[in-house]
Design an enzyme around this catalytic site. Structure first.
Site, PDB file in Angstrom:
ATOM      1  N   LEU A  42      17.188  32.564 -49.362  1.00 23.72           N
ATOM      2  CA  LEU A  42      16.337  33.687 -48.983  1.00 23.72           C
ATOM      3  C   LEU A  42      15.107  33.657 -49.879  1.00 23.72           C
ATOM      4  CD1 LEU A  42      18.940  36.587 -48.568  1.00 23.72           C
ATOM      5  CD2 LEU A  42      17.731  35.369 -46.747  1.00 23.72           C
ATOM      6  N   ASP A  43      13.970  34.047 -49.330  1.00 24.56           N
ATOM      7  CA  ASP A  43      12.735  34.103 -50.102  1.00 24.56           C
ATOM      8  C   ASP A  43      12.886  35.078 -51.270  1.00 24.56           C
ATOM      9  OD1 ASP A  43      11.554  32.334 -48.320  1.00 24.56           O
ATOM     10  OD2 ASP A  43      10.587  33.916 -47.150  1.00 24.56           O
ATOM     11  N   LEU A  44      12.079  34.879 -52.296  1.00 23.80           N
ATOM     12  CA  LEU A  44      12.142  35.675 -53.523  1.00 23.80           C
ATOM     13  C   LEU A  44      12.177  37.187 -53.274  1.00 23.80           C
ATOM     14  CD1 LEU A  44      12.056  35.559 -56.682  1.00 23.80           C
ATOM     15  CD2 LEU A  44       9.580  35.732 -56.457  1.00 23.80           C
ATOM     16  N   VAL A  46      13.205  38.872 -50.778  1.00 23.17           N
ATOM     17  CA  VAL A  46      14.182  39.262 -49.762  1.00 23.17           C
ATOM     18  C   VAL A  46      15.566  39.445 -50.373  1.00 23.17           C
ATOM     19  CG1 VAL A  46      15.261  38.523 -47.593  1.00 23.17           C
ATOM     20  CG2 VAL A  46      12.856  38.015 -48.020  1.00 23.17           C
TER      21      VAL A  46
END
Length: 175
Positions: A42-44, A46
């Site tokens: 997951l992106d930072l 998120v």
């Protein structure tokens, strides 16, 4: 398989030396020499569930499931503005997504429909197809709660697709 709840602001993996990440926390919990294969990311900014494998065979099997798109992924996002669809109605998006190294952002080129014989049938240079299903769950004032089901897994896919439609995720400074 291990599934962890990643908080926002913590990288999944590949943090700078000496920095914290979900992988580092898991390896600390499992102990030295334990296998912790990152299967999903997951992106930072998120939060949500991240899948890890406990051994190389499980990692290969899980990676194949993600690659073959047999894993269902569901996301909820609060987006700015009124999402351009009626509440509860699913929309399907086919976009081309390319990576801009100088901005470190994904750039989505919105397609109105998937037409294998149309002008957008071939990807622009450096772009990959990104397919997502989206629907409004609820609206409150000028924000919308949107459910997203990506059929592909491109870097920053959902963030860039929402921003390209004028509805960036609330608090997402990059998009």
């Amino acid at each position: 398989m291990i599934v962890l709840d990643k908080p926002p602001g913590l990288p999944t993996a590949n943090a700078a030396r000496g920095s914290d990440s979900l992988v580092i926390r898991l390896q600390g919990y499992l102990g030295s020499g334990a296998f912790a294969g990152v299967v999903s990311r997951l992106d930072l900014p998120v939060s949500g569930a991240v899948v890890f494998a406990k051994n190389p065979a499980a990692a290969a099997s899980l990676a194949r499931q993600f690659r073959d798109r047999t894993v269902a992924k569901d996301y909820l996002a609060i987006v700015e503005r009124r999402f351009p669809a009626p509440v509860g109605e699913w929309r399907q998006w086919w976009d081309w997504i390319g990576w801009n190294d100088s901005d470190r952002r994904a750039v989505a080129r919105v397609q109105l429909a998937k037409d294998p014989s149309g002008p957008d049938a071939q990807p622009p240079p450096g772009c990959l197809e990104a397919e997502t299903f989206a629907r409004v769950v609820r609206r409150v004032g000028e924000v919308s709660l949107v459910e997203l089901r990506p059929a592909t897994g491109r870097k920053h896919q959902l963030r860039s697709q929402l921003a390209a439609r004028g509805c960036p995720i609330v608090g997402d400074r990059k998009y």
